[in-house]
Write an enzyme that holds these catalytic residues in place. Sequence first.
Site, PDB file in Angstrom:
ATOM      1  N   ARG A 231       0.841  -1.187   0.000  1.00 18.18           N
ATOM      2  CA  ARG A 231       0.000   0.000   0.000  1.00 18.18           C
ATOM      3  C   ARG A 231       0.880   1.242   0.000  1.00 18.18           C
ATOM      4  O   ARG A 231       1.977   1.228   0.570  1.00 18.18           O
ATOM      5  CB  ARG A 231      -0.891   0.057   1.262  1.00 18.18           C
ATOM      6  CG  ARG A 231      -2.140  -0.775   1.192  1.00 18.18           C
ATOM      7  CD  ARG A 231      -3.155  -0.196   0.189  1.00 18.18           C
ATOM      8  NE  ARG A 231      -4.360  -1.011   0.140  1.00 18.18           N
ATOM      9  CZ  ARG A 231      -4.581  -1.986  -0.748  1.00 18.18           C
ATOM     10  NH1 ARG A 231      -3.702  -2.257  -1.682  1.00 18.18           N
ATOM     11  NH2 ARG A 231      -5.709  -2.674  -0.715  1.00 18.18           N
ATOM     12  N   HIS A 279      -1.302   1.049  -9.594  1.00 20.63           N
ATOM     13  CA  HIS A 279      -2.036   0.158  -8.686  1.00 20.63           C
ATOM     14  C   HIS A 279      -2.774  -0.926  -9.477  1.00 20.63           C
ATOM     15  O   HIS A 279      -3.995  -1.099  -9.366  1.00 20.63           O
ATOM     16  CB  HIS A 279      -3.025   0.943  -7.810  1.00 20.63           C
ATOM     17  CG  HIS A 279      -3.462   0.179  -6.598  1.00 20.63           C
ATOM     18  ND1 HIS A 279      -3.697   0.782  -5.370  1.00 20.63           N
ATOM     19  CD2 HIS A 279      -3.702  -1.147  -6.400  1.00 20.63           C
ATOM     20  CE1 HIS A 279      -4.069  -0.142  -4.490  1.00 20.63           C
ATOM     21  NE2 HIS A 279      -4.081  -1.325  -5.100  1.00 20.63           N
TER      22      HIS A 279
HETATM   23  P1  NDP Z   1      -1.959 -11.455   4.333  1.00 19.15           P
HETATM   24  O1  NDP Z   1      -2.844 -10.961   5.411  1.00 19.15           O
HETATM   25  O2  NDP Z   1      -2.107 -12.859   3.876  1.00 19.15           O
HETATM   26  O3  NDP Z   1      -0.421 -11.260   4.746  1.00 19.15           O
HETATM   27  C1  NDP Z   1       0.029 -10.120   5.417  1.00 19.15           C
HETATM   28  C2  NDP Z   1       1.456 -10.396   5.864  1.00 19.15           C
HETATM   29  O4  NDP Z   1       1.984  -9.199   6.449  1.00 19.15           O
HETATM   30  C3  NDP Z   1       1.538 -11.495   6.931  1.00 19.15           C
HETATM   31  O5  NDP Z   1       2.684 -12.272   6.715  1.00 19.15           O
HETATM   32  C4  NDP Z   1       1.692 -10.685   8.212  1.00 19.15           C
HETATM   33  O6  NDP Z   1       2.409 -11.339   9.252  1.00 19.15           O
HETATM   34  C5  NDP Z   1       2.518  -9.516   7.726  1.00 19.15           C
HETATM   35  N1  NDP Z   1       2.392  -8.382   8.645  1.00 19.15           N
HETATM   36  C6  NDP Z   1       1.274  -7.703   8.995  1.00 19.15           C
HETATM   37  N2  NDP Z   1       1.582  -6.756   9.898  1.00 19.15           N
HETATM   38  C7  NDP Z   1       2.895  -6.856  10.133  1.00 19.15           C
HETATM   39  C8  NDP Z   1       3.796  -6.169  10.978  1.00 19.15           C
HETATM   40  N3  NDP Z   1       3.396  -5.181  11.785  1.00 19.15           N
HETATM   41  N4  NDP Z   1       5.097  -6.548  10.979  1.00 19.15           N
HETATM   42  C9  NDP Z   1       5.514  -7.579  10.197  1.00 19.15           C
HETATM   43  N5  NDP Z   1       4.715  -8.271   9.359  1.00 19.15           N
HETATM   44  C10 NDP Z   1       3.423  -7.918   9.336  1.00 19.15           C
HETATM   45  O7  NDP Z   1      -2.145 -10.445   3.111  1.00 19.15           O
HETATM   46  P2  NDP Z   1      -1.939 -10.713   1.559  1.00 19.15           P
HETATM   47  O8  NDP Z   1      -0.632 -11.365   1.358  1.00 19.15           O
HETATM   48  O9  NDP Z   1      -3.139 -11.360   0.976  1.00 19.15           O
HETATM   49  O10 NDP Z   1      -1.915  -9.211   1.008  1.00 19.15           O
HETATM   50  C11 NDP Z   1      -0.953  -8.289   1.459  1.00 19.15           C
HETATM   51  C12 NDP Z   1      -1.308  -6.887   0.998  1.00 19.15           C
HETATM   52  O11 NDP Z   1      -1.090  -6.752  -0.392  1.00 19.15           O
HETATM   53  C13 NDP Z   1      -2.764  -6.471   1.173  1.00 19.15           C
HETATM   54  O12 NDP Z   1      -3.040  -6.087   2.499  1.00 19.15           O
HETATM   55  C14 NDP Z   1      -2.875  -5.308   0.213  1.00 19.15           C
HETATM   56  O13 NDP Z   1      -2.566  -4.086   0.871  1.00 19.15           O
HETATM   57  C15 NDP Z   1      -1.798  -5.589  -0.834  1.00 19.15           C
HETATM   58  N6  NDP Z   1      -2.383  -5.863  -2.151  1.00 19.15           N
HETATM   59  C16 NDP Z   1      -2.048  -5.038  -3.180  1.00 19.15           C
HETATM   60  C17 NDP Z   1      -2.542  -5.255  -4.432  1.00 19.15           C
HETATM   61  C18 NDP Z   1      -2.112  -4.425  -5.577  1.00 19.15           C
HETATM   62  O14 NDP Z   1      -2.669  -4.564  -6.667  1.00 19.15           O
HETATM   63  N7  NDP Z   1      -1.117  -3.570  -5.405  1.00 19.15           N
HETATM   64  C19 NDP Z   1      -3.481  -6.362  -4.702  1.00 19.15           C
HETATM   65  C20 NDP Z   1      -3.747  -7.191  -3.555  1.00 19.15           C
HETATM   66  C21 NDP Z   1      -3.224  -6.928  -2.322  1.00 19.15           C
HETATM   67  P3  NDP Z   1       1.849 -12.693   9.921  1.00 19.15           P
HETATM   68  O15 NDP Z   1       2.118 -13.768   8.887  1.00 19.15           O
HETATM   69  O16 NDP Z   1       2.697 -12.836  11.120  1.00 19.15           O
HETATM   70  O17 NDP Z   1       0.391 -12.469  10.179  1.00 19.15           O
HETATM   71  C1  OXD Z   2      -6.316  -5.245  -3.173  1.00 21.23           C
HETATM   72  C2  OXD Z   2      -5.920  -4.257  -4.163  1.00 21.23           C
HETATM   73  O1  OXD Z   2      -6.133  -5.008  -1.984  1.00 21.23           O
HETATM   74  O2  OXD Z   2      -6.338  -4.368  -5.338  1.00 21.23           O
HETATM   75  O3  OXD Z   2      -6.812  -6.314  -3.570  1.00 21.23           O
HETATM   76  O4  OXD Z   2      -5.156  -3.348  -3.856  1.00 21.23           O
END
Ligand code: NDP
Ligand code: OXD
Length: 316
Positions: A231, A279
Amino acid sequence: MTARGIVIAIGEWNAHEWADAVHAADPSRRLWLWPDVGDAADIGYALVWRPPAGVFARLRNLRAVFSLGAGVDHLVFRDDLPDVPIVRVVDADLTQRMVEWVVLQVLMHHRRQRTYDAQQRARQWHELEQPAAREVRVGIMGMGVLGRAAAAVLVGLGFDVAGWSRRPSTAPGVRDFHGAAELGAFLARTDILVSLLPLTRETRGILNMGLLRQLARDGKLGGPVLINAGRGGLQVEADIVAALHAGVLAGASLDVFETEPLPAESPLWGREDVVITPHCAAASTAVALVPGMMRQIATFEAGGALANVVDRGAGY
Ligand code: NDP
Ligand code: OXD
């Protein structure tokens, strides 16, 4: 009577595409497009992306909210969220799209494509030194659904991959780092930093100069690289520009920005060492995602549990 109707409330996407997909998956279900909610008491489910203000106040029989994206920062920072489960997207199509984008960016920097592009414009024939993938250390911040999938492909390509997350994680071939205490060691062995973190209270602004300065300086690429598809709120863009200018970073690929669309006056636009995409790393597509959501609703109504429910305390 249990509320079975669905409302679609989407800030900026094409709501009709989503409505068509819902109708195709379950023609018997009553469907509304915000702000038209008919008899709001019949609405049990809201399918939302950056929903407009006031949506939830009218939906008093809501049973679950489905985010149409994987990220839920568009919901968890609101102060009007109803006390019902929030379900986020976990889907093979979206995951595959993100893996493609991440691997493309890693390879673009690893294989010096921006430099070869510049050489082509200047009609220059000059071969650059090319390290092997095994000599390049990729660090993935956020070893969730998307981070783990990207890591698996990067490991397959031979890169030396580590992951950093909140809690310990195990992924084949990936060295685990977790928690604030291990962040420094993770950064110190990272040449290409890939951010796939969610935006939460803890992660806002994490990609700042203090963090970038901790990346490895002894890598084979002539300086570390930042890749962010998590993000825009994770990154401090003024710090990224300063880091590129000062050689703290050798390059960056950014899909997300503090303000979207990225304002025309942003200094990022003009930089040859920055790859900008709008994005689009992993778009949500109605055709791919809606059938899974409708299956989830059917399971829930039959007494089963919803999957991929957001932990509101953690914020993701
Ligand atoms: P998940 O919830 O599966 O994974 C999030 C990961 O981040 C987990 O490993 C989590 O740790 C880690 N995390 C969260 N908070 C912290 C912290 N404070 N310190 C360290 N690690 C942390 O999410 P997804 O993989 O499905 O998606 C990730 C992000 O990708 C979404 O939230 C979204 O913002 C972004 N995204 C962007 C898109 C785009 O087109 N640019 C499309 C889709 C998603 P833990 O394993 O310990 O819980
Ligand atoms: C998502 C995105 O979070 O598109 O799926 O950014």
